[in-house]
Design a protein around this motif. Structure first.
Motif, mmCIF file in Angstrom:
data_model
loop_
_atom_site.group_PDB
_atom_site.id
_atom_site.type_symbol
_atom_site.label_atom_id
_atom_site.label_comp_id
_atom_site.label_asym_id
_atom_site.label_seq_id
_atom_site.Cartn_x
_atom_site.Cartn_y
_atom_site.Cartn_z
ATOM 1 N N THR A 3 0.850 -1.190 0.000
ATOM 2 C CA THR A 3 0.000 0.000 0.000
ATOM 3 C C THR A 3 0.886 1.239 0.000
ATOM 4 N N LEU A 4 0.572 2.180 -0.867
ATOM 5 C CA LEU A 4 1.320 3.434 -0.927
ATOM 6 C C LEU A 4 0.751 4.374 0.121
ATOM 7 N N ASN A 5 1.407 4.428 1.273
ATOM 8 C CA ASN A 5 0.900 5.137 2.431
ATOM 9 C C ASN A 5 1.288 6.604 2.379
ATOM 10 N N ILE A 6 0.331 7.478 2.670
ATOM 11 C CA ILE A 6 0.605 8.919 2.690
ATOM 12 C C ILE A 6 1.679 9.261 3.726
ATOM 13 N N ASP A 7 1.772 8.454 4.773
ATOM 14 C CA ASP A 7 2.774 8.710 5.813
ATOM 15 C C ASP A 7 4.191 8.717 5.261
ATOM 16 N N TYR A 8 4.433 8.048 4.131
ATOM 17 C CA TYR A 8 5.779 8.044 3.537
ATOM 18 C C TYR A 8 6.212 9.435 3.097
ATOM 19 N N PHE A 9 5.226 10.350 2.920
ATOM 20 C CA PHE A 9 5.524 11.682 2.405
ATOM 21 C C PHE A 9 5.485 12.770 3.487
ATOM 22 N N ILE A 23 8.944 3.854 -1.492
ATOM 23 C CA ILE A 23 8.014 4.333 -2.518
ATOM 24 C C ILE A 23 8.294 3.663 -3.859
ATOM 25 N N LEU A 24 9.568 3.577 -4.240
ATOM 26 C CA LEU A 24 9.931 2.941 -5.507
ATOM 27 C C LEU A 24 9.558 1.459 -5.513
ATOM 28 N N ALA A 25 9.739 0.798 -4.367
ATOM 29 C CA ALA A 25 9.405 -0.627 -4.276
ATOM 30 C C ALA A 25 7.908 -0.848 -4.474
ATOM 31 N N ILE A 26 7.091 0.031 -3.889
ATOM 32 C CA ILE A 26 5.646 -0.104 -4.020
ATOM 33 C C ILE A 26 5.202 0.201 -5.453
ATOM 34 N N LEU A 27 5.769 1.245 -6.049
ATOM 35 C CA LEU A 27 5.424 1.568 -7.428
ATOM 36 C C LEU A 27 5.830 0.429 -8.369
ATOM 37 N N LYS A 38 -3.968 -6.372 -13.993
ATOM 38 C CA LYS A 38 -4.725 -6.225 -12.754
ATOM 39 C C LYS A 38 -4.651 -4.757 -12.340
ATOM 40 N N LEU A 39 -5.756 -4.055 -12.531
ATOM 41 C CA LEU A 39 -5.748 -2.599 -12.389
ATOM 42 C C LEU A 39 -6.014 -2.126 -10.970
ATOM 43 N N TYR A 40 -6.957 -2.767 -10.290
ATOM 44 C CA TYR A 40 -7.358 -2.320 -8.953
ATOM 45 C C TYR A 40 -6.903 -3.333 -7.905
ATOM 46 N N PRO A 41 -6.601 -2.858 -6.664
ATOM 47 C CA PRO A 41 -6.816 -1.502 -6.123
ATOM 48 C C PRO A 41 -5.668 -0.518 -6.363
ATOM 49 N N ALA A 42 -4.596 -0.947 -7.035
ATOM 50 C CA ALA A 42 -3.426 -0.082 -7.190
ATOM 51 C C ALA A 42 -3.782 1.229 -7.891
#
Length: 243
Positions: A3-9, A23-27, A38-42
């Protein structure tokens, strides 16, 4: 799934390089999902994060003037009446602005891959109403073919409003009633769908829509979320036209 968490920013950011690595690993994980179609939930997460990055940069006094003007043009609602927020210390954290400015092109590049899938599926899904249609369409049945898994699904839907900060928003709630196997060369999902409604449905004079597609793509991660969006758009257009 990551999950790309807002807390990372957001501050406190103790190690910028470590946050960038996460961030790069999640992307990268998101792109792997996209390459499996597979489009969602990403895709939803990316859109939410991108809106957050735009909003944050539009409020930061540390953002370069050229970038700020561009963001203000794209997102005027985020820049009006926010003088108090512009002076907010949290919006002026240098490390936060640095990581957000670094992350934005990476997020946008990943979103581009997702948009390519979305636009392809969107243009190849057909949502049709089964006549005669009742005047009340906010509740009914949605017949959807999962071509990849050779299934025909009967889904009950209800369309409703909920309050947002700016205006009422329409949303769609769905419930699976039943599903039956069907051959990939199945000729008439409409007829089978009607029989399923007669057997399992309990709505009186329901609206009935069908989504028929030959796309061999993941159903729950791609086909169905986009089909729901197209159904909601169809219901919304009808509401605007006649009410």
């Amino acid at each position: 799934m990551f999950t790309l968490n807002i807390d990372y920013f957001l501050p406190p950011i103790e190690d910028i390089e470590y946050n960038q690595y996460k961030i790069l690993a999640i992307l990268k994980a998101f792109r792997k999902q996209f390459r499996k179609n597979k489009l969602y939930p990403a895709f939803t997460e990316l859109n939410q994060i991108d809106r957050f990055l735009n909003t944050y940069l539009s409020k930061s006094s540390l953002t370069k003037s050229t970038d700020s003007k561009k963001i203000m043009t794209l997102f005027p609602d985020n820049t009006e009446g926010n003088n108090e927020n512009n002076n907010n210390e949290s919006q002026d954290d240098p490390e936060t602005v640095e990581i957000i400015r670094w992350a934005k092109p990476h997020v946008e590049a990943t979103m581009t891959e997702g948009y390519a899938i979305y636009e392809f599926v969107q243009s190849n899904l057909r949502i049709e109403s089964i006549e005669p249609m009742p005047s009340y369409r906010d509740q009914g049945y949605f017949i959807v073919r999962d071509y990849n898994n050779a299934q025909l699904l009967l889904i009950e839907y209800s369309c409703y409003f909920f309050e947002s900060k700016k205006a009422p928003v329409r949303s769609l709630k769905t419930k699976l009633i039943t599903q039956v196997p069907c051959n990939k060369n199945y000729s008439s999902p409409t007829e089978v769908g009607i029989r399923l409604i007669e057997k399992y449905g309990d709505l009186v004079n329901p609206a009935i829509y069908i989504c028929d597609s030959n796309l061999e793509l993941p159903f729950s991660e791609t086909i169905f979320p986009i089909a729901k969006g197209k159904l909601l758009s169809s219901l919304t257009r009808y509401q605007v036209k006649y009410y």
